[in-house]
Scaffold this motif. Structure first.
Motif, short mmCIF file in Angstrom:
data_model
loop_
_atom_site.label_atom_id
_atom_site.label_comp_id
_atom_site.label_asym_id
_atom_site.label_seq_id
_atom_site.Cartn_x
_atom_site.Cartn_y
_atom_site.Cartn_z
N GLY A 43 4.44 5.12 0.01
CA GLY A 43 5.42 5.95 0.70
C GLY A 43 5.89 5.34 2.01
N GLY A 44 5.26 4.24 2.43
CA GLY A 44 5.64 3.60 3.69
C GLY A 44 6.88 2.70 3.57
N GLY A 45 7.27 2.38 2.33
CA GLY A 45 8.49 1.59 2.13
C GLY A 45 8.25 0.10 1.97
N LYS A 46 7.24 -0.27 1.16
CA LYS A 46 6.95 -1.70 0.94
C LYS A 46 8.14 -2.42 0.30
N THR A 47 8.80 -1.75 -0.65
CA THR A 47 9.93 -2.37 -1.35
C THR A 47 11.08 -2.64 -0.40
N ASP A 135 4.37 -7.54 -6.12
CA ASP A 135 4.23 -6.12 -5.84
C ASP A 135 2.95 -5.60 -6.51
N GLU A 136 2.28 -4.63 -5.86
CA GLU A 136 0.99 -4.11 -6.35
C GLU A 136 0.02 -5.28 -6.58
N ALA A 137 -0.16 -6.07 -5.54
CA ALA A 137 -0.88 -7.35 -5.64
C ALA A 137 -2.37 -7.21 -5.95
N HIS A 138 -2.91 -5.99 -5.85
CA HIS A 138 -4.34 -5.81 -6.13
C HIS A 138 -4.66 -5.95 -7.62
N TYR A 139 -3.64 -5.87 -8.48
CA TYR A 139 -3.87 -6.12 -9.91
C TYR A 139 -4.07 -7.61 -10.13
N ASN A 140 -4.92 -7.95 -11.10
CA ASN A 140 -5.28 -9.36 -11.29
C ASN A 140 -4.45 -10.10 -12.32
N ILE A 154 3.30 -17.57 -1.43
CA ILE A 154 3.05 -16.34 -2.19
C ILE A 154 2.77 -15.20 -1.22
N LEU A 155 3.56 -14.14 -1.31
CA LEU A 155 3.39 -12.95 -0.47
C LEU A 155 2.98 -11.78 -1.36
N GLY A 156 1.74 -11.36 -1.24
CA GLY A 156 1.27 -10.20 -1.98
C GLY A 156 1.51 -8.94 -1.18
N VAL A 157 1.90 -7.86 -1.86
CA VAL A 157 2.18 -6.59 -1.20
C VAL A 157 1.38 -5.49 -1.89
N THR A 158 0.66 -4.68 -1.11
CA THR A 158 -0.18 -3.63 -1.70
C THR A 158 -0.47 -2.53 -0.68
N ALA A 159 -0.80 -1.36 -1.20
CA ALA A 159 -1.23 -0.27 -0.31
C ALA A 159 -2.73 -0.36 -0.05
N THR A 160 -3.44 -1.06 -0.95
CA THR A 160 -4.90 -1.17 -0.84
C THR A 160 -5.35 -2.60 -1.12
N PRO A 161 -5.62 -3.40 -0.10
CA PRO A 161 -6.01 -4.80 -0.29
C PRO A 161 -7.44 -4.97 -0.79
N LEU A 162 -7.71 -4.38 -1.96
CA LEU A 162 -9.02 -4.47 -2.60
C LEU A 162 -8.77 -4.74 -4.08
N SER A 163 -9.27 -5.87 -4.56
CA SER A 163 -8.99 -6.30 -5.92
C SER A 163 -9.46 -5.29 -6.96
N SER A 164 -8.69 -5.16 -8.05
CA SER A 164 -9.09 -4.27 -9.15
C SER A 164 -10.27 -4.85 -9.93
#
Length: 503
Positions: A43-47, A135-140, A154-164
């Motif tokens: 909801g913060g507007g990453k896109t 986008d949603e970089a926590h997915y592997n 490479i720029l990863g974007v995520t709300a939660t920087p914790l790998s799945s």
């Protein structure tokens, strides 16, 4: 790279501009094309932020940008946002079988699996790519594509920087984490709605952990699909969310279907959605949900990403999860703000708040990013959560005991007293039964009314029995079930004795 703020103010907020400058400052300082991770709440507007990054990167560095997504809905939304920023782009989806070398697009939006297949087949070659945004970089699933872009940033974007995947920490692939505005700050600045959190006591002992580190669908279906839990869910909705637009998250399709049947039978306006619905069915259901004020939508995790419905008023977590990412994603579906919506409701039926903390509480993302193992090892286990839980009688039930000033009974304190007096431990439950019998007796006209009241104490009885079992260190499921049944039988008998004595 010098960032001009001309015209940006119209589309980016102050905190987004600040993050934009931090990202470009890092890109300018690091000449070795090191990978960068950017965190911003749902909801913060990453896109919005990475769309402006794309525009600036193409304008200043004259190199191509590839944006990777893992869902078809996200590809379409991202492409539309980029166009809004004046970035002409092409979506590489299953319909795109090959790409001509003369293609003049400077930006591509691609589904991970599709792009990986085309690159392996050799039907698509992407040259002169300077920046890859994930986008949603926590997915592997994205990692398989890194080898094709080894000379790109490479720029990863995520709300939660914790790998799945706990075995593939994000720190191994990203050199630095840039943390954006917090949820608490975004609520204060009125960019996100405030969450009103409610949680219910749920025993999760029957849940099993799978290889992914989260609870298995099978064990979740068995727990949340039983009549007791379905009844608890319906009661929670009627007590807290009745009449509001409600989104219910489940961990299994079977559970979601049971939820649909339960609510439908009770006369509520509900639909069920899972990944087996066709695209047409999904579109029709989501349109119905959007336009129906009291709509209830029960689903599995299909709506955690790529779904944006600002009118959602109530989120019900009808599941437990050990995934911090999923926890934030589910609650985030209700956090969109509207002119007539400044808050929303979250009902937790999986002890998730106790496990992860409040949704808007401060969280050290840098520590989680750099030391994920330490964080994961210290997530509260279910037994500790249950031990700390304190039962509170719902207001509607409390009203039925209005003639009793005090309805509380402390099992642990009573056990200490009984132990100190050298009495048998079962004295604790005898005193508890006597207290329950008394408040039922005082607040009823006859024995039949009292027994009806006693039945409504089932949840509190289970809580007291569980507390007692902790005290005597006999916490097996069968023993607790036997204790609860014996308690209810003795309570009915004691109520009858009290009315008999009065007569």
């Amino acid at each position: 790279m010098q960032i001009s703020t001309e015209n940006i103010e119209k589309t980016l907020y102050d905190y987004q501009l600040q993050d934009l400058h931090s990202i470009f400052e890092h890109l300018d300082q690091d000449k070795d094309n090191s990978n960068l991770l950017y965190q911003l709440p749902t909801g913060g507007g990453k896109t919005v932020v990475f769309s402006e990054i794309t525009r600036r990167f193409i304008e200043h560095r004259k190199k191509k940008v590839v944006v990777l997504t893992h869902r078809i809905e996200l590809s379409s939304q991202t492409s539309k946002m980029l166009k809004g920023f004046g970035v002409k782009n092409k979506i590489i989806n299953s319909d795109v079988k090959q790409l001509k070398e003369a293609d003049e697009h400077m930006c591509y939006v691609a589904m991970v699996e599709t792009l990986n297949n085309r690159l392996q087949e050799g039907t698509i070659t992407l040259k002169d790519v300077g920046l890859v945004i994930i986008d949603e970089a926590h997915y592997n699933s994205f990692r398989k594509l890194f080898k094709y872009f080894d000379t790109s940033i490479i720029l990863g974007v995520t709300a939660t920087p914790l790998s799945s995947n706990i075995k593939l920490p994000m720190k191994d692939h990203y050199k630095k984490l840039i943390v954006g505005e917090s949820i608490e700050a975004l609520i204060k600045k009125e960019f996100l709605a405030k969450a009103n959190m409610y949680n219910y006591d749920v025993s999760l002992r029957s849940l099993k952990l799978g290889i992914s580190g989260d609870y298995t669908v099978k064990s979740s279906d068995e727990l949340y699909g039983n009549q007791n839990m379905l009844g608890k869910l319906l009661s929670a909705y009627e007590e807290i969310g009745k009449g509001t637009k409600t989104l219910i998250f489940n961990n299994g399709i079977n559970t979601s279907r049971y939820v649909y049947e339960t609510f439908n039978k009770a006369g509520y306006n509900i639909r069920h959605l899972d990944n087996k619905n066709t695209a047409t069915e999904r579109k029709e259901i989501l349109e119905w949900f959007s336009t129906t004020p009291d709509a209830i939508l029960t689903s599995v995790s299909i709506l955690t990403t790529g779904f944006d419905e600002p009118t959602v008023e109530t989120i019900i977590l009808n599941r437990a999860t050990r995934s911090l990412t999923l926890y934030f994603q589910m609650i985030g579906r209700g956090s969109r703000i509207l002119p007539n919506k400044s808050d929303f409701t979250v009902v937790d039926l999986g002890n998730n708040v106790a496990r992860f903390g409040m949704w808007d509480a401060p969280i050290d993302w840098q520590e989680i990013f750099h030391f994920p193992d330490f964080y994961l090892e210290n997530i509260k286990n279910d037994e500790d959560i249950e031990r700390e839980f304190i039962y509170e009688m719902p207001p509607e039930l409390r009203e039925k005991f209005a003639k009793s000033k005090d309805i509380d009974f402390n099992i642990k304190e009573t056990y200490k007293e009984v132990f100190a007096q050298g009495l048998k431990s079962k004295t604790v439950l005898e005193r508890s039964i006597e207290q329950h019998a008394q408040i039922c007796f005082v607040n009823s006209e006859d024995v039949f009314d009292a027994r009806i009241l006693a039945k409504q104490l089932k949840e509190e009885i289970e809580y007291r029995v569980r507390q007692y079992s902790y005290c005597i260190m006999n916490n097996t499921k069968n023993y607790k079930e036997w204790l609860a049944e014996d308690y209810e039988r003795k309570l009915r008998l004691r109520i009858s004795q009290k009315f008999a004595a009065r007569m």
